[in-house]
Design a protein around this motif. Sequence first.
Motif, PDB file in Angstrom:
ATOM      1  N   ILE A   1      -8.946   5.611  -3.153  1.00  0.00           N
ATOM      2  CA  ILE A   1      -9.275   4.814  -1.892  1.00  0.00           C
ATOM      3  C   ILE A   1      -9.762   3.439  -1.973  1.00  0.00           C
ATOM      4  O   ILE A   1      -9.014   2.432  -1.412  1.00  0.00           O
ATOM      5  CB  ILE A   1     -10.101   5.562  -1.018  1.00  0.00           C
ATOM      6  CG1 ILE A   1      -9.489   6.733  -0.510  1.00  0.00           C
ATOM      7  CG2 ILE A   1     -10.615   4.572   0.260  1.00  0.00           C
ATOM      8  CD1 ILE A   1     -10.521   7.800   0.116  1.00  0.00           C
TER       9      ILE A   1
ATOM     10  N   ILE B   1      -6.711   1.289  -3.176  1.00  0.00           N
ATOM     11  CA  ILE B   1      -5.612   1.133  -2.281  1.00  0.00           C
ATOM     12  C   ILE B   1      -6.069   0.058  -1.345  1.00  0.00           C
ATOM     13  O   ILE B   1      -5.454  -1.077  -0.816  1.00  0.00           O
ATOM     14  CB  ILE B   1      -5.232   2.491  -1.364  1.00  0.00           C
ATOM     15  CG1 ILE B   1      -4.612   3.309  -2.263  1.00  0.00           C
ATOM     16  CG2 ILE B   1      -4.570   2.097  -0.131  1.00  0.00           C
ATOM     17  CD1 ILE B   1      -4.384   4.716  -1.893  1.00  0.00           C
ATOM     18  N   GLN B   2      -7.309  -0.052  -0.858  1.00  0.00           N
ATOM     19  CA  GLN B   2      -8.016  -1.018  -0.222  1.00  0.00           C
ATOM     20  C   GLN B   2      -8.167  -2.376  -0.627  1.00  0.00           C
ATOM     21  O   GLN B   2      -7.970  -3.230   0.119  1.00  0.00           O
ATOM     22  CB  GLN B   2      -9.433  -0.484   0.379  1.00  0.00           C
ATOM     23  CG  GLN B   2      -9.552   0.557   1.181  1.00  0.00           C
ATOM     24  CD  GLN B   2      -9.003   0.419   2.755  1.00  0.00           C
ATOM     25  OE1 GLN B   2      -9.122  -0.699   3.243  1.00  0.00           O
ATOM     26  NE2 GLN B   2      -8.182   1.324   3.194  1.00  0.00           N
TER      27      GLN B   2
ATOM     28  N   VAL C   1       0.523   4.110  -2.913  1.00  0.00           N
ATOM     29  CA  VAL C   1       0.317   5.281  -2.535  1.00  0.00           C
ATOM     30  C   VAL C   1       1.502   6.403  -3.149  1.00  0.00           C
ATOM     31  O   VAL C   1       0.833   7.479  -3.619  1.00  0.00           O
ATOM     32  CB  VAL C   1       0.029   5.699  -0.847  1.00  0.00           C
ATOM     33  CG1 VAL C   1       0.299   6.943  -0.634  1.00  0.00           C
ATOM     34  CG2 VAL C   1      -1.078   5.056  -0.303  1.00  0.00           C
TER      35      VAL C   1
ATOM     36  N   ALA D   1     -12.556   8.637  -4.270  1.00  0.00           N
ATOM     37  CA  ALA D   1     -13.157   7.549  -3.888  1.00  0.00           C
ATOM     38  C   ALA D   1     -12.390   6.339  -4.680  1.00  0.00           C
ATOM     39  O   ALA D   1     -12.392   5.187  -3.895  1.00  0.00           O
ATOM     40  CB  ALA D   1     -14.470   7.438  -3.846  1.00  0.00           C
TER      41      ALA D   1
ATOM     42  N   SER E   1       0.801  -0.942  -0.020  1.00  0.00           N
ATOM     43  CA  SER E   1       0.072  -0.167   0.021  1.00  0.00           C
ATOM     44  C   SER E   1       0.855   1.026   0.079  1.00  0.00           C
ATOM     45  O   SER E   1       0.390   2.276  -0.585  1.00  0.00           O
ATOM     46  CB  SER E   1      -1.002   0.034   1.244  1.00  0.00           C
ATOM     47  OG  SER E   1      -0.150   0.096   2.535  1.00  0.00           O
TER      48      SER E   1
END
Length: 98
Positions: free
Chosen positions: A60, A63-64, A15, A57, A11
Motif C-alpha cells: 500500500i 502504491i501511494q 497494482v 502495508a 497506479s
Amino acid sequence: ILTAIIGTIFSFFVVVFLILPAGAAVLLVILFYKIMPGFLKFPFAAISVLLGIPIGALFIFLIQSIFLPFSVFHKTFNIKFIARLDERYDLFRLNDIR
C-alpha cells in the motif's frame, strides 16, 4: 487533471504487476497450508497473518508513493506562479534579495 490521470494509470499498472507475484505467493501459501498436518495449521496461519500484514502495508505504501512526484509538482507549480507576480516572491533565484 492531467497529473491525476497519469497517476491513476501508473497506479493501475503497479497494482497489476504487484497482483501477479503477490497472487502467486498467496497461492503457494494456501497450497502449503492444505498439505500440512492439522496440528501445524494454526501456528502456520498465525505466522502467515503476522507476516502478511507488514507486507500488505508495504505494498500500500509503494502504491501511494507513486503520487509523490505529482504532489511535489503541484506545490512547485504554485510557487512558480506566485514568483511571476513579483520578483521578491521568487524562491528559485540563486542571488540574494536586498
